[in-house]
Design an enzyme around this catalytic site. Structure first.
Site, short mmCIF file in Angstrom:
data_model
loop_
_atom_site.label_atom_id
_atom_site.label_comp_id
_atom_site.label_asym_id
_atom_site.label_seq_id
_atom_site.Cartn_x
_atom_site.Cartn_y
_atom_site.Cartn_z
N HIS A 146 -5.96 2.40 1.75
CA HIS A 146 -5.14 3.53 2.20
C HIS A 146 -5.61 4.08 3.55
CE1 HIS A 146 -3.63 3.22 -1.76
NE2 HIS A 146 -4.54 3.96 -2.36
N ASP B 34 0.89 -1.15 0.00
CA ASP B 34 0.00 0.00 0.00
C ASP B 34 0.93 1.20 0.00
OD1 ASP B 34 -1.61 2.22 0.73
OD2 ASP B 34 -3.13 0.84 1.48
N HIS B 35 1.05 1.87 -1.15
CA HIS B 35 2.10 2.88 -1.27
C HIS B 35 1.91 4.05 -0.31
CE1 HIS B 35 -0.90 4.69 -4.01
NE2 HIS B 35 -0.32 5.84 -3.73
#
Length: 488
Positions: A242, A179-180
């Site tokens: 996110h 999950d960047h």
């Protein structure tokens, strides 16, 4: 000099947009910084017919903007190799195994292997299965690790099925779910601010915090993503992953030590205490959905008029809600979240609203809630709004802002999220990756909300493009005597 990491890194989807924009520049930055030196090799694989020389030219183009020393870049590029592969064809993995073993010997890679899946999620399980059955996972190396992009399923059931497939080949501690957002510098600052300052560490609980707010707002609409977005919406696209991962850092207990094992355990204690709204009444009381309409001046069209959006779409482009954790630390403290498209401003931020406390100053003197704000995007920073004395002849108060912003100099040397993620996976550090318990809990949570929404038709659109969302989102907080800190 940084400690060299010895590994063979294979990118499935090696000719794709993500690989060219993010993955190759990120690995090149790791090379320039000395984390990759001599004992590494990188394989790109895709269905496209390319020679290794042609593939290296693709890599050369993708890192062009980051090259400071051409000889250095050419040394890096020389470690790249290409193999054409239909990832659904079991027989093709024999050629990959042969190349893996050849490169292992050539670069003394010690059997260390990382497999990065930049492919459609429906292929994750297939690739994992063949990596194991065709003996690409080594037994003599220090590690075999799997990196996978989101989305991890489209519901709890699909996520669990995928998890079961991956578990046939990899242990949980070998799976790195990207999950960047967790790689963003200011998201990682949450831990530093919270645990690195006794003032906040001691006050991070129900006794001192009134509520916590997480905002992920976008000014863009659906653009050309309707094919995917209309089946996902803000709830699945932004909240399940996110937003929930950021919440994990905010709600978690203080870990016994700052290691990935203890961090995950602390996050999971919080995720496991999250109240799931299982009835339509609970969902309606705690969550709001929205869909954007035209802008006030008519220059931006409504979601229903966007390309490839069904005229009767019930898809949500905005979500706001209240999370509750059944744990002593957070008893009675609401966590408010919101995310949406076509809002007034682009911002990703956390606002921690502290209680006012006892006012000893008498009538006529008011106090505001102190607010700690961690600004994640578009420009990083930390703000702390506190009560102070006003400049008047009589005693009065005002709020002042203690403000720090990430400098351009710091920004220039801050690792990009993908660089950080790849480096962490090479080091075996899972602190900033989602584990199955957190992912599964998030899916159960959003599935219950989506089920309630699917059963009841909403009147859309219900907010103007360029606003901060539906009026109902403000009313959600007002019911508790609260308001959104960020106004757009």
């Amino acid at each position: 000099m940084p400690k060299e990491i010895t590994t063979l890194l294979t990118f499935f989807g090696g000719t794709g947009d993500l690989a060219k924009r993010k993955l190759y520049p990120s690995t090149y930055n790791l090379f320039k910084k000395g984390f990759l030196q001599e004992h590494f090799a990188i394989i790109g694989t895709a269905r496209q017919e390319l020679t290794t020389d042609e593939f290296r030219e693709l890599v050369r183009t993708s890192i062009a903007d980051f090259i400071e020393d051409q000889a250095n870049a050419e040394e890096f590029i020389s470690h790249f190799y290409y193999i054409q592969l239909d990832i659904t064809d079991q027989a093709g993995y024999a050629n990959m195994l042969s190349l893996n073993n050849e490169l292992d010997a050539k670069y003394s890679l010690k059997g260390n292997r990382i497999f990065y899946m930049s492919v459609a999620p429906r292929f994750f399980g297939t690739v994992a299965k063949y990596l194991k059955s065709e003996n690409l996972l080594t037994e003599n190396g220090e590690f075999n690790r799997l990196m996978i992009e989101k989305p991890f399923g489209s519901s709890y059931d699909t996520a669990e099925a995928l998890q079961n497939e991956l578990s046939e080949a990899f242990d949980e501690n070998q799976i790195y779910r990207i999950d960047h957002y967790l790689g963003k510098e200011m998201v990682q600052n949450i831990a530093a601010v919270r645990f690195g300052n006794p003032l906040f560490d001691a006050a991070w609980n129900k006794d001192y915090i009134e509520n916590i707010q997480v905002t992920l707002s976008e000014v863009l609409g659906v653009e050309e993503r309707a094919g995917y977005y209309d089946t996902a919406g803000a709830l699945r696209d932004m909240i399940q992953n996110h937003t929930m991962q950021v919440i994990g850092w905010l709600a978690m207990e203080k870990p016994a030590s700052f290691t990935d094992k203890e961090i995950r355990a602390a996050k999971n204690a919080a995720f496991n205490s999250l109240k799931i709204y299982n009835t339509p009444e609970e969902v309606a009381a705690n969550f709001v959905r929205g869909q954007y309409g035209e802008s006030a001046d008519g220059s931006q069209k409504k979601y229903l008029d966007e390309l490839d959006v069904p005229a009767d779409s019930q898809n949500n482009t905005y979500v706001a809600g209240k999370l509750q954790f059944d744990m002593p630390r957070w008893e009675g403290v609401p966590f408010y979240i919101r995310s949406g498209k076509r809002l007034a401003a682009k911002s990703t931020r956390v606002d921690v609203v502290f209680k006012k406390g006892l006012n000893i100053f008498g009538e006529g003197v008011s106090l505001d809630n102190p607010v700690l704000s961690i600004l994640i995007d578009p420009k990083g920073g930390i703000e702390f709004k506190i009560n102070a004395k006003d400049i008047t002849s009589s005693f009065a108060t005002r709020t002042i802002d203690l403000d720090w912003q990430v400098s351009d100099e710091d920004k220039a040397v801050t690792p990009e999220p993908y660089e950080r993620m790849i480096h962490d996976a090479m080091n075996g550090d899972g602190s900033n990756f989602a584990d199955w318990n957190g992912v599964g809990t998030a899916w159960r949570f959003v599935d219950a909300i989506q089920a309630a929404w699917d059963a009841k038709k909403e009147s859309f659109p219900n907010y103007v493009s360029g606003s901060m969302g539906p009026v109902a989102a403000d009313e959600l907080l007002a019911k508790d005597g609260n308001e959104w800190i960020f106004k757009g």
